[in-house]
Design a protein around this motif. Structure first.
Motif, PDB file in Angstrom:
ATOM      1  N   GLU A 166       0.878  -1.227  -0.007  1.00  0.00           N
ATOM      2  CA  GLU A 166       0.079   0.074  -0.156  1.00  0.00           C
ATOM      3  C   GLU A 166       0.756   1.247  -0.040  1.00  0.00           C
ATOM      4  O   GLU A 166       1.475   1.697   0.927  1.00  0.00           O
ATOM      5  CB  GLU A 166      -0.855  -0.011   1.241  1.00  0.00           C
ATOM      6  N   ARG A 167       1.163   1.926  -1.316  1.00  0.00           N
ATOM      7  CA  ARG A 167       1.973   2.830  -1.380  1.00  0.00           C
ATOM      8  C   ARG A 167       1.654   4.250  -0.628  1.00  0.00           C
ATOM      9  O   ARG A 167       2.612   5.008  -0.031  1.00  0.00           O
ATOM     10  CB  ARG A 167       2.270   3.368  -2.756  1.00  0.00           C
ATOM     11  N   ALA A 168       0.334   4.375  -0.403  1.00  0.00           N
ATOM     12  CA  ALA A 168       0.024   5.493   0.500  1.00  0.00           C
ATOM     13  C   ALA A 168       0.266   5.406   2.015  1.00  0.00           C
ATOM     14  O   ALA A 168       0.561   6.276   2.840  1.00  0.00           O
ATOM     15  CB  ALA A 168      -1.660   5.468   0.514  1.00  0.00           C
ATOM     16  N   TYR A 169       0.419   4.223   2.363  1.00  0.00           N
ATOM     17  CA  TYR A 169       1.277   3.876   3.754  1.00  0.00           C
ATOM     18  C   TYR A 169       2.803   4.025   3.639  1.00  0.00           C
ATOM     19  O   TYR A 169       3.513   4.508   4.607  1.00  0.00           O
ATOM     20  CB  TYR A 169       0.860   2.558   4.418  1.00  0.00           C
ATOM     21  N   GLN A 170       3.250   3.590   2.714  1.00  0.00           N
ATOM     22  CA  GLN A 170       4.624   3.465   2.439  1.00  0.00           C
ATOM     23  C   GLN A 170       5.581   4.539   2.521  1.00  0.00           C
ATOM     24  O   GLN A 170       6.682   4.847   2.909  1.00  0.00           O
ATOM     25  CB  GLN A 170       4.956   2.353   1.325  1.00  0.00           C
ATOM     26  N   LEU A 171       5.021   5.616   1.419  1.00  0.00           N
ATOM     27  CA  LEU A 171       5.851   6.446   1.059  1.00  0.00           C
ATOM     28  C   LEU A 171       5.718   8.064   1.591  1.00  0.00           C
ATOM     29  O   LEU A 171       6.473   8.690   2.010  1.00  0.00           O
ATOM     30  CB  LEU A 171       5.804   6.652  -0.668  1.00  0.00           C
ATOM     31  N   PRO A 172       4.429   8.402   1.641  1.00  0.00           N
ATOM     32  CA  PRO A 172       4.300  10.100   1.454  1.00  0.00           C
ATOM     33  C   PRO A 172       4.491  10.635   3.092  1.00  0.00           C
ATOM     34  O   PRO A 172       3.907   9.544   4.070  1.00  0.00           O
ATOM     35  CB  PRO A 172       3.190  10.360   0.893  1.00  0.00           C
ATOM     36  N   GLY A 173       5.012  11.522   2.927  1.00  0.00           N
ATOM     37  CA  GLY A 173       4.835  12.406   4.595  1.00  0.00           C
ATOM     38  C   GLY A 173       5.601  11.635   5.678  1.00  0.00           C
ATOM     39  O   GLY A 173       6.437  10.946   5.353  1.00  0.00           O
ATOM     40  N   GLU A 174       5.675  12.526   6.790  1.00  0.00           N
ATOM     41  CA  GLU A 174       6.742  12.114   7.957  1.00  0.00           C
ATOM     42  C   GLU A 174       6.296  10.763   8.566  1.00  0.00           C
ATOM     43  O   GLU A 174       7.104  10.072   8.883  1.00  0.00           O
ATOM     44  CB  GLU A 174       6.627  13.322   8.682  1.00  0.00           C
ATOM     45  N   ALA A 175       5.100  10.480   8.198  1.00  0.00           N
ATOM     46  CA  ALA A 175       4.743   8.865   8.649  1.00  0.00           C
ATOM     47  C   ALA A 175       4.679   7.708   7.624  1.00  0.00           C
ATOM     48  O   ALA A 175       4.374   6.792   8.034  1.00  0.00           O
ATOM     49  CB  ALA A 175       3.247   9.005   9.249  1.00  0.00           C
ATOM     50  N   GLY A 176       5.119   8.179   6.547  1.00  0.00           N
ATOM     51  CA  GLY A 176       5.250   7.063   5.690  1.00  0.00           C
ATOM     52  C   GLY A 176       6.338   6.065   6.060  1.00  0.00           C
ATOM     53  O   GLY A 176       7.618   6.690   6.342  1.00  0.00           O
ATOM     54  N   GLN A 177       6.105   4.757   5.991  1.00  0.00           N
ATOM     55  CA  GLN A 177       7.242   3.980   6.334  1.00  0.00           C
ATOM     56  C   GLN A 177       6.862   2.762   5.427  1.00  0.00           C
ATOM     57  O   GLN A 177       5.907   2.159   5.162  1.00  0.00           O
ATOM     58  CB  GLN A 177       7.014   3.462   7.716  1.00  0.00           C
ATOM     59  N   TRP A 178       8.156   2.023   5.144  1.00  0.00           N
ATOM     60  CA  TRP A 178       7.846   0.822   4.333  1.00  0.00           C
ATOM     61  C   TRP A 178       7.083  -0.440   5.197  1.00  0.00           C
ATOM     62  O   TRP A 178       6.629  -1.169   4.687  1.00  0.00           O
ATOM     63  CB  TRP A 178       9.150   0.369   3.749  1.00  0.00           C
ATOM     64  N   THR A 179       7.375  -0.542   6.569  1.00  0.00           N
ATOM     65  CA  THR A 179       6.831  -1.375   7.219  1.00  0.00           C
ATOM     66  C   THR A 179       5.293  -1.228   7.318  1.00  0.00           C
ATOM     67  O   THR A 179       4.555  -2.426   7.189  1.00  0.00           O
ATOM     68  CB  THR A 179       7.531  -1.246   8.711  1.00  0.00           C
ATOM     69  N   LYS A 180       4.910   0.042   7.454  1.00  0.00           N
ATOM     70  CA  LYS A 180       3.420  -0.010   7.318  1.00  0.00           C
ATOM     71  C   LYS A 180       2.696  -0.210   6.075  1.00  0.00           C
ATOM     72  O   LYS A 180       1.693  -0.852   6.045  1.00  0.00           O
ATOM     73  CB  LYS A 180       3.083   1.477   7.602  1.00  0.00           C
ATOM     74  N   GLY A 181       3.512  -0.103   5.000  1.00  0.00           N
ATOM     75  CA  GLY A 181       2.908  -0.210   3.563  1.00  0.00           C
ATOM     76  C   GLY A 181       3.192  -1.610   3.216  1.00  0.00           C
ATOM     77  O   GLY A 181       2.349  -2.029   2.095  1.00  0.00           O
TER      78      GLY A 181
END
Length: 299
Positions: A166-181
């Motif tokens: 899920e790229r919206a979780y993985q990449l943008p903003g200060e909370a973007g993280q590969w683990t989340k995505g």
């Protein structure tokens, strides 16, 4: 040989596909040898034991095998270790330069799913993306290996995997993280088969994906920046690799992140294949908030 796990979700039994004396591929139960295709089986010489058992006719044929669900070909691994941007063209479409050392991240082991199981779209997903990857299954404990040549000897076999993201979780903003995505339920379909390492040249395989019948990725593992033996050697310098662990070696160009294709939606069908390792297929459906995964492999 092709190792598989067959049965309803959560009740898979190990089996092996192999040609009989007439060259007809049949499915044989591994129950006389093991209760699972897992790290213990691989580390104890399970691949060679299976070859010997097939040669003497020790394994019974599985009745109506083609009517059984296919689960992930390995039981839940201890670790799923992933490599990012391991194809130069994918790094470019992601807006990054090709890395000079492997990019490493982890996925939870509970993301494993069967190769044909329905695939949930996370609630609120905006940019759910496919990634066909060559998976490496570890067969022996490995730590501080001396060379890539030594690393090749600890690889048990290879699989097809989909690193859904899920790229919206993985990449943008200060909370973007590969683990989340990359940690969402059933976001790592694996299989259909585990093929032993001595039957595969991992550097000479075609690797492809399609969405709704249209080609998205069409590349070759020869285009990897770091091949499987190099990756296993590198990882062993930083972590203990254990039998049954799964390494995802990165995806080639052609994902939705490139901007050339739409992201996945409910009703879409993704097909991913690697030469000699089989084809997997997922149909995507909207997951409801609070709903458990539909696959036993992801439990």
């Amino acid at each position: 040989m092709k190792f598989v796990r067959l049965g309803t979700a959560g009740n898979e039994r190990p089996a092996v596909l192999a040609a009989d004396a007439e060259g007809i591929e049949r499915t044989y139960a591994l129950d006389p040898l093991t209760a699972e295709v897992d790290g213990a089986f691989l580390a104890s010489g399970g691949v060679e034991a299976t070859r010997r058992a097939l040669a003497v006719g020790m394994l019974p044929e599985v009745p109506a095998a083609d009517q059984l669900r296919i689960g992930a070909p390995i039981a839940r691994p201890g670790s799923i270790i992933c490599i990012g941007m391991n194809y130069a063209a994918h790094a470019a479409e992601s807006g990054a330069n090709p890395p000079r050392v492997p990019v490493v991240f982890l996925k939870p082991a509970n993301t494993i799913a069967g190769p044909y199981d329905p695939a949930p779209l996370p609630p609120g997903a905006l940019k759910y993306d496919w990634e066909v990857e060559l998976g490496v299954v570890i067969g022996h404990r490995a730590l501080y290996l001396a060379s890539p040549e030594d690393a090749a000897g600890v690889i048990a076999g290879y699989v097809v995997a989909n690193d859904l993201s899920e790229r919206a979780y993985q990449l943008p903003g200060e909370a973007g993280q590969w683990t989340k995505g990359k940690s969402l339920p059933a976001s790592t379909p694996v299989g259909p088969w585990l093929v032993p390492a001595d039957e595969v040249d991992p550097t000479a395989l075609g690797i492809r994906s399609r969405v709704n019948g249209e080609v998205r990725q069409d590349s070759k593992t020869a285009d990897m920046l770091f091949d499987p033996a190099v990756l296993v050697h590198h990882l062993s310098q930083y972590m203990l690799l254990e039998p049954g662990d799964l390494i995802l070696t990165g995806t080639p160009e052609g994902v939705a992140l490139s901007g050339r294709f739409p992201y996945l939606s409910a009703g879409d069908i993704a097909e991913l294949e690697i030469d000699g390792l089989g084809t997997q297929r997922q149909e995507f459906f909207p997951a409801l908030p609070g709903a458990a995964p539909k696959t036993g492999d992801a439990q």
